[in-house]
Design a protein around this motif. Sequence first.
Motif, short mmCIF file in Angstrom:
data_model
loop_
_atom_site.label_atom_id
_atom_site.label_comp_id
_atom_site.label_asym_id
_atom_site.label_seq_id
_atom_site.Cartn_x
_atom_site.Cartn_y
_atom_site.Cartn_z
N LEU A 71 0.87 5.35 -17.29
CA LEU A 71 0.50 4.74 -18.57
C LEU A 71 1.69 4.77 -19.54
CD1 LEU A 71 -3.10 6.18 -19.05
CD2 LEU A 71 -2.45 3.80 -18.57
N GLY A 72 1.91 3.64 -20.19
CA GLY A 72 3.00 3.55 -21.15
C GLY A 72 4.33 3.15 -20.53
N TYR A 121 6.88 0.68 -18.44
CA TYR A 121 7.08 -0.74 -18.12
C TYR A 121 7.78 -0.89 -16.77
CZ TYR A 121 6.02 -1.87 -22.98
OH TYR A 121 5.41 -2.03 -24.19
N CYS A 122 7.74 -2.10 -16.27
CA CYS A 122 8.44 -2.48 -15.05
C CYS A 122 9.91 -2.13 -15.18
CB CYS A 122 8.27 -3.98 -14.84
SG CYS A 122 9.42 -4.71 -13.68
N PRO A 123 10.59 -1.59 -14.19
CA PRO A 123 10.08 -1.36 -12.82
C PRO A 123 9.54 0.04 -12.59
CG PRO A 123 12.43 -0.99 -12.83
CD PRO A 123 12.03 -1.25 -14.26
N MET A 124 9.32 0.83 -13.66
CA MET A 124 8.99 2.24 -13.44
C MET A 124 7.70 2.48 -12.66
SD MET A 124 11.64 3.58 -14.25
CE MET A 124 11.11 5.23 -13.80
N ILE A 182 6.44 0.85 -10.11
CA ILE A 182 6.66 0.77 -8.65
C ILE A 182 7.72 1.77 -8.20
CG2 ILE A 182 5.80 -1.60 -8.28
CD1 ILE A 182 8.83 -2.31 -7.83
N VAL A 183 8.66 2.08 -9.09
CA VAL A 183 9.66 3.10 -8.74
C VAL A 183 8.94 4.44 -8.50
CG1 VAL A 183 11.56 4.49 -9.67
CG2 VAL A 183 11.63 2.00 -9.88
N ALA A 235 6.82 4.30 -5.28
CA ALA A 235 7.64 4.46 -4.08
C ALA A 235 7.94 5.94 -3.82
CB ALA A 235 8.94 3.68 -4.23
N ALA A 295 2.95 -7.23 -4.32
CA ALA A 295 4.29 -7.61 -3.82
C ALA A 295 4.99 -6.40 -3.21
CB ALA A 295 5.13 -8.20 -4.95
N TRP A 296 4.86 -5.26 -3.88
CA TRP A 296 5.48 -4.03 -3.36
C TRP A 296 4.86 -3.66 -2.01
CZ3 TRP A 296 3.74 0.91 -2.14
CH2 TRP A 296 4.74 1.85 -1.87
N ARG A 324 6.01 -5.94 0.84
CA ARG A 324 7.40 -5.67 1.18
C ARG A 324 7.54 -4.36 1.99
NH1 ARG A 324 11.17 -8.14 2.39
NH2 ARG A 324 12.01 -6.40 3.52
N THR A 325 6.78 -3.34 1.58
CA THR A 325 6.98 -2.01 2.17
C THR A 325 6.00 -1.74 3.32
OG1 THR A 325 5.50 -1.03 0.53
CG2 THR A 325 7.85 -1.02 0.01
N ASN A 354 2.70 -1.36 3.19
CA ASN A 354 1.52 -0.57 2.85
C ASN A 354 0.38 -1.51 2.49
OD1 ASN A 354 2.53 2.30 2.98
ND2 ASN A 354 4.04 1.40 1.61
#
Lengths: 158, 76
Positions: free
Chosen positions: B10-11, B13-16, B18-19, B22, B49-50, B53-54, B56
């Motif tokens: 929460l709070g 923004y992209c890309p955090m 999905i980072v 991962a 999308a993640w 790609r990965t 999962n």
Amino acid sequence: MAEKVNIIVFSGDLDKVLAAFNLALGAAAMEMKVTLFFTFWGLNVIRKDKKVSRTRGIMRKILSLVNRGGVRRLPLSRLNMGGLGRSMMKKLMEDSKIPSLEETIKMAQQMGVEFVACTTTMGMMGISREDLIPEVGRLAGVATYLGEATEGKINLFI
Amino acid sequence: MKADAILDTLGLYCPMPIVKTAKKIKDLKIGQVLEVISDDEGIKEDMPAWCRRTGNEFLRIEEGEGEYRVYVRKLK
């Protein structure tokens, strides 16, 4: 085999460099192999705050005075207003819980993003290996980039 | 939906989101489900999308008031 992403970081503007690093982090999170090639003004991103090596030649000395390296000195490409715009942007990022460029660089390295510095611009500007941050893994030239770019699925110039 | 682990972004923004996803998914065993909570609308497109790609599995997304709960099954 992991897909390869190559990003040339030509710009030394904070906003553009942030975009490059966000892409790099995202790609690393997508399990891609990422290499950032720093050249020209982009070298300022991977320069230490303080120049360590001796600068030879009057032109290079002038250049190193007016073009000082280090992440915290990077200007905005627009509305920099002598650094005021940059301070405001940094405050906005902090308030929005967006990691600073310094933190982003650390994260990128931990995630296996590779940093390559361009030797041609280094030589021209009088920047030595010891003037660069330790995260820089390799010094290389155009052939290295082109070699990796032909293997890359995504190649960007920022 | 029941998850084996929860990741609160929460709070951020992209890309955090999905980072962090991962990173977090490494702690799970294959077949386990991770629940990611985010208030970044981009997550609706980014998490599928993640996953594609990965390799999962994107299970589902639940929209609440200004927040999203995304469920991902670890497949590899």
